[in-house]
Design a protein around this motif. Sequence first.
Motif, mmCIF file in Angstrom:
data_model
loop_
_atom_site.group_PDB
_atom_site.id
_atom_site.type_symbol
_atom_site.label_atom_id
_atom_site.label_comp_id
_atom_site.label_asym_id
_atom_site.label_seq_id
_atom_site.Cartn_x
_atom_site.Cartn_y
_atom_site.Cartn_z
ATOM 1 N N THR A 25 0.814 -1.220 0.000
ATOM 2 C CA THR A 25 0.000 0.000 0.000
ATOM 3 C C THR A 25 0.847 1.270 0.000
ATOM 4 O O THR A 25 0.365 2.335 -0.322
ATOM 5 C CB THR A 25 -0.936 0.031 1.229
ATOM 6 O OG1 THR A 25 -0.138 -0.197 2.387
ATOM 7 C CG2 THR A 25 -2.001 -1.031 1.128
ATOM 8 N N LYS A 26 2.104 1.149 0.400
ATOM 9 C CA LYS A 26 2.953 2.355 0.487
ATOM 10 C C LYS A 26 3.351 2.789 -0.910
ATOM 11 O O LYS A 26 3.932 2.051 -1.677
ATOM 12 C CB LYS A 26 4.198 2.040 1.324
ATOM 13 C CG LYS A 26 5.159 3.221 1.462
ATOM 14 C CD LYS A 26 4.695 4.212 2.520
ATOM 15 C CE LYS A 26 5.700 5.354 2.676
ATOM 16 N NZ LYS A 26 5.485 6.445 1.722
ATOM 17 N N ARG A 27 2.976 4.009 -1.268
ATOM 18 C CA ARG A 27 3.385 4.596 -2.539
ATOM 19 C C ARG A 27 4.164 5.876 -2.233
ATOM 20 O O ARG A 27 4.214 6.303 -1.081
ATOM 21 C CB ARG A 27 2.153 4.948 -3.395
ATOM 22 C CG ARG A 27 1.295 3.765 -3.773
ATOM 23 C CD ARG A 27 2.033 2.852 -4.749
ATOM 24 N NE ARG A 27 1.116 1.936 -5.424
ATOM 25 C CZ ARG A 27 0.772 0.766 -4.961
ATOM 26 N NH1 ARG A 27 1.232 0.357 -3.801
ATOM 27 N NH2 ARG A 27 -0.045 -0.027 -5.649
ATOM 28 N N TYR A 31 -0.227 6.449 1.088
ATOM 29 C CA TYR A 31 -0.666 5.052 1.103
ATOM 30 C C TYR A 31 -1.851 4.931 0.159
ATOM 31 O O TYR A 31 -2.652 5.855 0.036
ATOM 32 C CB TYR A 31 -1.091 4.638 2.517
ATOM 33 C CG TYR A 31 0.078 4.393 3.419
ATOM 34 C CD1 TYR A 31 0.659 3.138 3.509
ATOM 35 C CD2 TYR A 31 0.626 5.427 4.171
ATOM 36 C CE1 TYR A 31 1.758 2.913 4.326
ATOM 37 C CE2 TYR A 31 1.724 5.223 4.988
ATOM 38 C CZ TYR A 31 2.292 3.950 5.060
ATOM 39 O OH TYR A 31 3.375 3.727 5.853
ATOM 40 N N ARG A 32 -1.956 3.781 -0.510
ATOM 41 C CA ARG A 32 -3.095 3.605 -1.404
ATOM 42 C C ARG A 32 -3.770 2.277 -1.090
ATOM 43 O O ARG A 32 -3.162 1.211 -1.200
ATOM 44 C CB ARG A 32 -2.601 3.621 -2.852
ATOM 45 C CG ARG A 32 -3.726 3.433 -3.837
ATOM 46 C CD ARG A 32 -3.182 3.543 -5.241
ATOM 47 N NE ARG A 32 -4.106 2.892 -6.152
ATOM 48 C CZ ARG A 32 -3.746 2.311 -7.262
ATOM 49 N NH1 ARG A 32 -2.491 2.272 -7.608
ATOM 50 N NH2 ARG A 32 -4.633 1.763 -8.044
ATOM 51 N N TYR A 33 -5.007 2.357 -0.686
ATOM 52 C CA TYR A 33 -5.745 1.146 -0.340
ATOM 53 C C TYR A 33 -6.740 0.815 -1.446
ATOM 54 O O TYR A 33 -7.561 1.649 -1.822
ATOM 55 C CB TYR A 33 -6.481 1.334 0.996
ATOM 56 C CG TYR A 33 -5.522 1.523 2.148
ATOM 57 C CD1 TYR A 33 -4.879 0.430 2.706
ATOM 58 C CD2 TYR A 33 -5.231 2.797 2.635
ATOM 59 C CE1 TYR A 33 -3.971 0.600 3.744
ATOM 60 C CE2 TYR A 33 -4.323 2.983 3.676
ATOM 61 C CZ TYR A 33 -3.698 1.871 4.225
ATOM 62 O OH TYR A 33 -2.783 2.032 5.232
#
Length: 355
Positions: A25-27, A31-33
């Motif tokens: 999820t770490k971008r 974070y992108r869920y």
Amino acid sequence: MMETNRHILVANKLLVAMSGLTRWTKRADHYRYEQHHYNIPACFTAFKWTKSRIRHILSILAYADDQGKIEFAEDNTLADFACTSVRSLHNNLKTFEQNGLMTVVRHFPGVISIQLTDYLENYRDLFKDGATVDSKTGYTSVWHGLLSELIALDNVNTLRLALRTIVQVEKDVYVQSNEQAILTYDEIKGFLPKYCGHKLAIQKMMSGLTFLQVSLVEDSKRFLNMVKQNISLKKRVQNVTRPLLLEVQLSAAQDSKQIKEKERTEVQLLWFELRKRVGEFFDFDTLKVNRDSLFSMSDTFGAETFKHVVEEVKQAFLHYREDLVHSSTHKLFFEEPIFYLHQQLKEAQAKMAIA
């Protein structure tokens, strides 16, 4: 029965949910869920997506009509198509019902009807807002031959990888008009279980997907070239930890988009020829049906079924000529050709479903 829905439309959020949500999820700077990003309803993540459950949902979508309904189907036909036992189908239908994915009516031992819950929103990602229909994260059109290949995949992780790949092809190739889709190692590793996230294991699974043309990107010049051409890739590879990219294309024989284009041309020509024939006796413009409606009917019910319906009208016309306008069966054909076609296609589909 599979002659009905030749192109099966599946919401991207469902394909993503079935493939498993990413742990990566770490971008860059955030974070992108995926649950939020794809607007995935809670009912799609409430249970574990096993191989048989994925197969059953894909099979149900293949058999369902444009309202998400399957009426009076034999459970063993569905189970056979999904390559599972009838018992496994019943167990999964119970799970799907309990989690609000669908309603199942059991009419008689071995005979069931299914209604998918909120079909347009959940399974097609289409949202009605007054007169307009909007899509949030889109849907993928899957050719029925490819769907059979997906169902036949024996390893659940290969199947999950395949579902992800066709979503990526839809986004990169059809939405963004790139020549091929790109998957990064981190993305793949993110949704696959930890035990099969090794580089070689992923390459082996990918090579097992015969409907894909896959090539490995390990050369820096090629990588730079791709990043320049693909805007979304630039964002996605900001902080990729392992330099492995896969270039993917669907083989033409299983490419729903290419097949659809060819079918649509045939359907348009067929309808034009029928209008020309009927136009010898009636006003050519009475049978005006806009292109999009023709395409939509051909895509939904299948070009073969469409050809069959038009052929029947043609035969009836050759037999009766101008008397056809007095026939109660064909009255609607001259008044509202779109409604007439839709009605006939639905009937043809229902007959095939019982057969």
